[in-house]
Write a protein that holds these residues in place. Structure first.
Motif, PDB file in Angstrom:
ATOM      1  N   LEU A  39      -6.534 -28.306  11.595  1.00 48.13           N
ATOM      2  CA  LEU A  39      -7.654 -29.498  12.297  1.00 48.13           C
ATOM      3  C   LEU A  39      -6.882 -30.441  12.978  1.00 48.13           C
ATOM      4  CD1 LEU A  39     -10.345 -29.199   9.759  1.00 48.13           C
ATOM      5  CD2 LEU A  39     -10.384 -28.110  11.775  1.00 48.13           C
ATOM      6  N   GLY A  47     -15.034 -31.219   3.436  1.00 44.80           N
ATOM      7  CA  GLY A  47     -14.582 -32.366   4.104  1.00 44.80           C
ATOM      8  C   GLY A  47     -12.940 -32.596   3.865  1.00 44.80           C
ATOM      9  N   ASP A  54     -14.783 -37.795  13.990  1.00 43.57           N
ATOM     10  CA  ASP A  54     -15.938 -37.935  14.435  1.00 43.57           C
ATOM     11  C   ASP A  54     -16.306 -38.194  15.653  1.00 43.57           C
ATOM     12  OD1 ASP A  54     -16.651 -37.351  11.614  1.00 43.57           O
ATOM     13  OD2 ASP A  54     -16.915 -39.589  11.213  1.00 43.57           O
ATOM     14  N   ASN A 103      -6.634 -28.176   6.888  1.00 41.74           N
ATOM     15  CA  ASN A 103      -6.582 -29.339   7.387  1.00 41.74           C
ATOM     16  C   ASN A 103      -5.448 -29.341   8.477  1.00 41.74           C
ATOM     17  OD1 ASN A 103      -8.502 -30.501   5.944  1.00 41.74           O
ATOM     18  ND2 ASN A 103      -7.336 -31.179   4.195  1.00 41.74           N
ATOM     19  N   ARG A 134     -14.528 -25.751   8.997  1.00 35.94           N
ATOM     20  CA  ARG A 134     -15.658 -26.927   8.604  1.00 35.94           C
ATOM     21  C   ARG A 134     -16.896 -26.302   8.241  1.00 35.94           C
ATOM     22  NH1 ARG A 134     -13.493 -29.207  13.650  1.00 35.94           N
ATOM     23  NH2 ARG A 134     -14.864 -27.875  14.834  1.00 35.94           N
ATOM     24  N   TRP A 164     -13.942 -25.660   2.098  1.00 34.45           N
ATOM     25  CA  TRP A 164     -13.086 -26.982   3.051  1.00 34.45           C
ATOM     26  C   TRP A 164     -13.528 -28.363   2.457  1.00 34.45           C
ATOM     27  CZ3 TRP A 164     -15.142 -30.350   7.221  1.00 34.45           C
ATOM     28  CH2 TRP A 164     -13.817 -31.278   7.610  1.00 34.45           C
TER      29      TRP A 164
END
Lengths: 390, 390
Positions: free
Chosen positions: A301, A225, B275, A298, A218, A223
């Motif tokens: 994540l 977003g 989030d 990604n 991040r 990256w």
């Protein structure tokens, strides 16, 4: 001398046919027009790689499913080509081995959001693949997945093969989470559960570390977003993330025993410059960058999220899923594990056992921490063989 | 009821004067025209904050030096103002306490490259301060320092006070490294050594983790190779670095026991969005960002480097410095420590003891891991008091 040479030659001759007769592994692709996630999102055009070792019997009841770890893929055993790399559990899967492919049909599948999205042998669906609705990579619009979603993709593959019930499901680390989840979600379809180096839920400590793992991605401006496809990927951040995973999955016996305070380059004293590293730092840098090139940030994540969200059964209470497991369980772990510590694994075993489900716990020895669940699995070979017989 | 109220009132009256009579601590500044590092570089205009509790006796032989940890500063005890925060070891330093300021003159000093460079009460010299030669902040042109350099700044302060020999030196974590280093570098000037939660050298594992700690700073584009003064500092990277330190310095008993799988916000399911965080994640984010604002990113990297470079004595062999320690040593640690694990601390104790130096080891109990060396130090109060008497 002549005798010794002859014996060596004979051994070499014996060895060559043994390798030559081993069938090569064929990587296949499972496709589904549509997949609905546990969260209610739809993924059109699911494509996942899979492979198998051994032969499916007529009753279709000799299947052992192998579920892979965070940075792994379906390649658990054998080789794709004569000079290709052997799968990570080749020491226990094969003809005459504890998971005997003369008897069992061993199936292994790439997860969705697989980390190695850019490896030629991996087929996965995730942020890096094309969203049919837009013709563009999904990026962070890809739905959040859980370990249960991974299990559902495997269930769909097994359904397509006409397999009603697994002889066993076995996996290491994130693969162990999938094994627990199989036992919790489908108690009637699993004969045996073998979770290796994993516990029945992600606790607060693991949730926190998984956050730390993903943070470098991040922070990398590339990256963006999650929107980097077609541009420069966040390789630096991903490499740092993989460095943390590498170190976390090892043990101090490794970092101290193999590297200690050795310098990366003789003559380049770390005291003289920030550019001069200790060897352990250079090794971690190399390992991180080496894997980053074939991995997707990604996907990392999404995998971290799936692991954070995990508790067996994903139901109304933390323990319900573990209590739903009815199949006998063989838990294999090591007390030197920093990712899934021994006390968490033993607590998991106790909860499953608490309602009468048979649970055996085998502890591995070694100096590699969490990784011993992959590198040192042969130690548990006899226990695995016996467990699969019963 | 009246009696109880009277008793409470009396207690309150008694409590107020006790606080009021405690002298406030005055932060002072030590200045040196020039400081030559162990690496041979010269730093002009060294300025470091320091403070003291108690009174220096005429013989100047009642001095106990407290050396601080990675994210700490000189504020070990007492308060600067009536409503100010107490120093981190206030539970053991003060009138009548184990480190009794009625008897001892307790001195504590900000290190160079102090992390809290932007705290109003910290005075330090490092990358964030002005290089007199250029009139600009040093940035990464600041010389690399070692733990021995920190000790040398303290020696200069003590020389200026006319203190020949310390009654004792005591410090936690990075402060323990300084305590070992004092004993190794100046065996004739140290009466007792009390290293808390620290071992005699940075091993490969600690070197690796210190690299991981600093990585987020280097990834933050605002870091800009250390040249960010006058622009936007790399707060995001520094906050992530501090998050790792925070988690590493705690224990799973904390993250699991206090937070477990609780969500940061009720109704914001972490499964629904990237989030939505777990509470432990939000707490780490808050802790990291809170401290980042008063910390300096380059200073963090210099401190990490100093810790990596540490082995007691910095001499020709790993053990020589520990063997050079002649003063009795009281080692205080906890086996739940992830930064300086129990086996490393016990190995350090064994090496010091091997040539006849008296070593006592006290183990702390607690649920906070490494941090128990700060938060739980009062447990060792009686042992510290007795050790200082002998």
């Amino acid at each position: 001398m002549i005798r010794a040479t002859t014996a060596a030659l004979a051994a070499a001759l014996l060895a060559v046919p043994a390798l030559a007769y081993e069938p090569l592994v064929e990587k296949q692709v499972f496709e589904a027009e549509s997949f609905t996630t546990q969260g209610g999102s739809e993924i059109a055009g699911l494509r996942l790689g899979w492979e198998a070792y051994g032969t499916l019997n007529e009753a279709r009841d000799n299947v052992i499913l192998i579920t892979h770890y965070f940075s792994g893929n379906s390649h658990a055993a054998g080789r794709y080509t004569e000079d290709g790399a052997r799968g990570y559990w080749d020491s226990i899967i094969g003809s005459g081995k504890p998971i005997d492919t003369d008897r069992f049909y061993v199936v292994s599948m790439d997860t969705p959001v697989n980390l190695g999205a850019h490896l030629p042998d991996v087929t996965t669906t995730g942020p890096a693949t094309t969203n049919p609705a837009t013709g563009e990579p999904w990026g962070m619009d890809f739905p959040i997945l859980t370990i249960r979603d991974f299990v559902e993709t495997q269930r769909m593959l097994l359904d397509s093969l006409g397999v009603e019930k697994l002889h066993a499901v076995m996996g290491a680390s994130m693969g162990a989470l999938q094994a627990y989840e199989w036992g919790a979600a489908y108690p009637g379809r699993v004969g045996r559960v073998i979770p290796v180096i994993g516990s029945g839920w992600a606790d607060g400590d693991l949730i926190a570390w998984l956050n730390i793992w993903g943070a470098p991605i991040r922070l990398d401006p590339n990256w963006n977003g999650g929107d980097y496809y077609g541009g420069e990927p966040p390789l630096a951040g991903l490499a740092e993330a993989l460095k943390i995973v590498t170190l976390h999955a090892q043990s101090a016996e490794w970092s101290n025993g193999v590297f200690g305070r050795a310098w990366a380059d003789d003559g380049a004293d770390p005291a003289a410059s920030f550019d001069n590293l200790y060897r352990i730092e250079a090794v971690l840098d190399g390992a991180g960058m080496g894997r980053a090139k074939t991995s997707d940030a990604n996907h990392f994540l999404y995998l971290a999220k799936a692991n954070q969200l995990f508790y067996a059964g994903h139901g109304d209470s933390l323990y319900a899923g573990l209590l739903a497991i009815d199949a006998p369980v063989l838990v294999i772990h090591t007390d030197e594990d920093l990712v899934f510590p021994g006390n968490a694994v033993r607590e998991t075993a106790s909860i499953i056992r608490s309602d009468g489900t048979p649970v055996t716990v085998v502890e591995l020895e070694g100096t590699r921490g969490h990784l011993d669940g992959v590198l040192g699995i042969a130690q548990a070979g006899a226990a695995i063989r016996a467990f699969l017989e019963n």
